[in-house]
Design a protein around this motif. Structure first.
Motif, PDB file in Angstrom:
ATOM      1  N   GLU A  22       0.814  -1.216   0.000  1.00  0.00           N
ATOM      2  CA  GLU A  22       0.000   0.000   0.000  1.00  0.00           C
ATOM      3  C   GLU A  22       0.849   1.268   0.000  1.00  0.00           C
ATOM      4  O   GLU A  22       0.328   2.364  -0.115  1.00  0.00           O
ATOM      5  CB  GLU A  22      -0.945   0.029   1.210  1.00  0.00           C
ATOM      6  CG  GLU A  22      -1.986  -1.060   1.204  1.00  0.00           C
ATOM      7  CD  GLU A  22      -1.458  -2.379   1.757  1.00  0.00           C
ATOM      8  OE1 GLU A  22      -0.446  -2.373   2.503  1.00  0.00           O
ATOM      9  OE2 GLU A  22      -2.038  -3.416   1.422  1.00  0.00           O
ATOM     10  N   SER A  23       2.162   1.127   0.153  1.00  0.00           N
ATOM     11  CA  SER A  23       3.064   2.278   0.153  1.00  0.00           C
ATOM     12  C   SER A  23       4.207   2.037  -0.814  1.00  0.00           C
ATOM     13  O   SER A  23       4.634   0.905  -1.022  1.00  0.00           O
ATOM     14  CB  SER A  23       3.642   2.517   1.548  1.00  0.00           C
ATOM     15  OG  SER A  23       2.641   2.940   2.435  1.00  0.00           O
ATOM     16  N   ALA A  24       4.694   3.138  -1.369  1.00  0.00           N
ATOM     17  CA  ALA A  24       5.838   3.061  -2.278  1.00  0.00           C
ATOM     18  C   ALA A  24       6.691   4.303  -2.063  1.00  0.00           C
ATOM     19  O   ALA A  24       6.185   5.381  -1.764  1.00  0.00           O
ATOM     20  CB  ALA A  24       5.370   2.981  -3.725  1.00  0.00           C
ATOM     21  N   LEU A  25       7.985   4.142  -2.226  1.00  0.00           N
ATOM     22  CA  LEU A  25       8.924   5.248  -2.140  1.00  0.00           C
ATOM     23  C   LEU A  25       9.486   5.460  -3.535  1.00  0.00           C
ATOM     24  O   LEU A  25      10.000   4.519  -4.141  1.00  0.00           O
ATOM     25  CB  LEU A  25      10.037   4.875  -1.152  1.00  0.00           C
ATOM     26  CG  LEU A  25      10.827   5.991  -0.506  1.00  0.00           C
ATOM     27  CD1 LEU A  25       9.927   6.977   0.205  1.00  0.00           C
ATOM     28  CD2 LEU A  25      11.837   5.407   0.463  1.00  0.00           C
ATOM     29  N   VAL A  26       9.366   6.692  -4.055  1.00  0.00           N
ATOM     30  CA  VAL A  26       9.787   6.965  -5.427  1.00  0.00           C
ATOM     31  C   VAL A  26      10.815   8.092  -5.452  1.00  0.00           C
ATOM     32  O   VAL A  26      10.903   8.906  -4.542  1.00  0.00           O
ATOM     33  CB  VAL A  26       8.593   7.311  -6.345  1.00  0.00           C
ATOM     34  CG1 VAL A  26       7.606   6.168  -6.415  1.00  0.00           C
ATOM     35  CG2 VAL A  26       7.904   8.575  -5.908  1.00  0.00           C
ATOM     36  N   ASP A  27      11.563   8.128  -6.544  1.00  0.00           N
ATOM     37  CA  ASP A  27      12.529   9.189  -6.799  1.00  0.00           C
ATOM     38  C   ASP A  27      11.750  10.413  -7.281  1.00  0.00           C
ATOM     39  O   ASP A  27      11.282  10.451  -8.414  1.00  0.00           O
ATOM     40  CB  ASP A  27      13.533   8.720  -7.846  1.00  0.00           C
ATOM     41  CG  ASP A  27      14.649   9.702  -8.093  1.00  0.00           C
ATOM     42  OD1 ASP A  27      14.452  10.917  -7.845  1.00  0.00           O
ATOM     43  OD2 ASP A  27      15.725   9.271  -8.547  1.00  0.00           O
ATOM     44  N   ALA A  28      11.610  11.417  -6.425  1.00  0.00           N
ATOM     45  CA  ALA A  28      10.801  12.589  -6.753  1.00  0.00           C
ATOM     46  C   ALA A  28      11.411  13.423  -7.869  1.00  0.00           C
ATOM     47  O   ALA A  28      10.694  14.148  -8.562  1.00  0.00           O
ATOM     48  CB  ALA A  28      10.587  13.442  -5.503  1.00  0.00           C
ATOM     49  N   ASP A  29      12.723  13.338  -8.074  1.00  0.00           N
ATOM     50  CA  ASP A  29      13.364  14.109  -9.138  1.00  0.00           C
ATOM     51  C   ASP A  29      12.962  13.621 -10.525  1.00  0.00           C
ATOM     52  O   ASP A  29      13.041  14.371 -11.493  1.00  0.00           O
ATOM     53  CB  ASP A  29      14.891  14.053  -8.998  1.00  0.00           C
ATOM     54  CG  ASP A  29      15.389  14.898  -7.838  1.00  0.00           C
ATOM     55  OD1 ASP A  29      14.789  15.963  -7.581  1.00  0.00           O
ATOM     56  OD2 ASP A  29      16.367  14.485  -7.184  1.00  0.00           O
ATOM     57  N   GLN A  33       7.048  -1.307 -16.234  1.00  0.00           N
ATOM     58  CA  GLN A  33       8.236  -2.113 -15.962  1.00  0.00           C
ATOM     59  C   GLN A  33       8.214  -2.465 -14.478  1.00  0.00           C
ATOM     60  O   GLN A  33       8.695  -1.692 -13.641  1.00  0.00           O
ATOM     61  CB  GLN A  33       9.517  -1.349 -16.304  1.00  0.00           C
ATOM     62  CG  GLN A  33       9.714  -1.127 -17.775  1.00  0.00           C
ATOM     63  CD  GLN A  33      11.007  -0.378 -18.073  1.00  0.00           C
ATOM     64  OE1 GLN A  33      11.884  -0.252 -17.242  1.00  0.00           O
ATOM     65  NE2 GLN A  33      11.113   0.123 -19.284  1.00  0.00           N
ATOM     66  N   PRO A  34       7.642  -3.609 -14.124  1.00  0.00           N
ATOM     67  CA  PRO A  34       7.498  -3.950 -12.703  1.00  0.00           C
ATOM     68  C   PRO A  34       8.849  -4.107 -12.014  1.00  0.00           C
ATOM     69  O   PRO A  34       9.802  -4.623 -12.601  1.00  0.00           O
ATOM     70  CB  PRO A  34       6.757  -5.278 -12.705  1.00  0.00           C
ATOM     71  CG  PRO A  34       6.356  -5.547 -14.105  1.00  0.00           C
ATOM     72  CD  PRO A  34       7.127  -4.644 -14.999  1.00  0.00           C
ATOM     73  N   MET A  35       8.920  -3.631 -10.775  1.00  0.00           N
ATOM     74  CA  MET A  35      10.111  -3.866  -9.957  1.00  0.00           C
ATOM     75  C   MET A  35      10.363  -5.370  -9.902  1.00  0.00           C
ATOM     76  O   MET A  35       9.429  -6.155  -9.809  1.00  0.00           O
ATOM     77  CB  MET A  35       9.879  -3.355  -8.534  1.00  0.00           C
ATOM     78  CG  MET A  35       9.842  -1.866  -8.398  1.00  0.00           C
ATOM     79  SD  MET A  35      11.453  -1.143  -8.152  1.00  0.00           S
ATOM     80  CE  MET A  35      11.923  -1.818  -6.592  1.00  0.00           C
ATOM     81  N   GLY A  36      11.610  -5.733  -9.999  1.00  0.00           N
ATOM     82  CA  GLY A  36      11.976  -7.139  -9.884  1.00  0.00           C
ATOM     83  C   GLY A  36      11.981  -7.903 -11.195  1.00  0.00           C
ATOM     84  O   GLY A  36      12.234  -9.098 -11.207  1.00  0.00           O
ATOM     85  N   ASP A  51       6.710   0.874 -10.611  1.00  0.00           N
ATOM     86  CA  ASP A  51       7.454   0.750 -11.861  1.00  0.00           C
ATOM     87  C   ASP A  51       8.937   0.948 -11.556  1.00  0.00           C
ATOM     88  O   ASP A  51       9.323   1.870 -10.841  1.00  0.00           O
ATOM     89  CB  ASP A  51       6.968   1.805 -12.861  1.00  0.00           C
ATOM     90  CG  ASP A  51       7.582   1.634 -14.235  1.00  0.00           C
ATOM     91  OD1 ASP A  51       8.813   1.807 -14.364  1.00  0.00           O
ATOM     92  OD2 ASP A  51       6.831   1.348 -15.186  1.00  0.00           O
ATOM     93  N   ASP A  52       9.764   0.101 -12.114  1.00  0.00           N
ATOM     94  CA  ASP A  52      11.203   0.098 -11.858  1.00  0.00           C
ATOM     95  C   ASP A  52      11.876   1.423 -12.228  1.00  0.00           C
ATOM     96  O   ASP A  52      12.871   1.811 -11.624  1.00  0.00           O
ATOM     97  CB  ASP A  52      11.849  -1.059 -12.644  1.00  0.00           C
ATOM     98  CG  ASP A  52      13.282  -1.302 -12.238  1.00  0.00           C
ATOM     99  OD1 ASP A  52      13.491  -1.739 -11.094  1.00  0.00           O
ATOM    100  OD2 ASP A  52      14.189  -1.039 -13.061  1.00  0.00           O
TER     101      ASP A  52
END
Length: 173
Positions: free
Chosen positions: A81-88, A106-109, A153-154
């Motif tokens: 339910e949570s994700a950490l993303v590169d805001a830049d 592009q799914p993570m993993g 997404d990766d």
């Protein structure tokens, strides 16, 4: 509200996945694998902009997307339910919308390989009605950032050179 003819069709075609029957009052019966699923409203196209300064976006179905600026070194969320993303990398405004057939990410993993969201849902064994309730978060360049509450997404993951982090949290209705 189903007609007699529809009831006969349901009885004779109940094992045909994908069959659908509608009533004039808005009910829909869907055959999905070996179960009949009944819903009382058709899915409508819902497009919700997400701006860089938003703290929360509410969806018409009662869900909430929380956006929290986070410092580098923050703990990675373990719940889907949570994700950490590169805001830049994000290009605002983002778009919170329902998934569409043909959407890819592009799914993570998966080592950067693309996958259709439909195939991802099939692997997750989601029913047709469950799929219709899924939201995706889309970058301004139309790349999928996150299948909300399911998979990041990766291309938007946090890397060692990431300076600004954005934590996304989905709260279901």
């Amino acid at each position: 509200g189903f007609t007699g003819d529809q009831v006969l069709q349901i009885a004779s075609g109940w094992q045909k996945t994908g069959q659908e029957w509608h009533t004039p009052s808005g009910y829909r019966l869907v055959m999905d694998r070996d179960v009949l699923l009944l819903t009382n409203r058709d899915t409508q196209e819902e497009l919700l902009p997400v701006y860089a300064d938003d703290l929360m976006v509410r969806t018409p179905d009662g869900g909430r997307l929380l956006l929290t600026q986070t410092a580098p070194g923050a703990a990675f969320p373990t719940a889907p339910e949570s994700a950490l993303v590169d805001a830049d990398i994000l290009q605002f405004p983002l778009l919170l919308r329902r998934w569409h057939p043909g959407d890819v990410f592009q799914p993570m993993g998966m080592g950067g390989r693309h996958q259709k969201i439909q195939d991802f849902f099939t692997n997750q064994k989601l029913s047709r009605l469950e799929k219709e309730k899924i939201w995706v978060l889309e970058n301004r360049d139309q790349r999928i950032v996150w299948i909300v509450g399911m998979r990041l997404d990766d291309r938007f993951k946090v890397r060692s050179e990431t300076c600004k982090l954005l934590k996304l949290t989905w709260i279901k209705h």
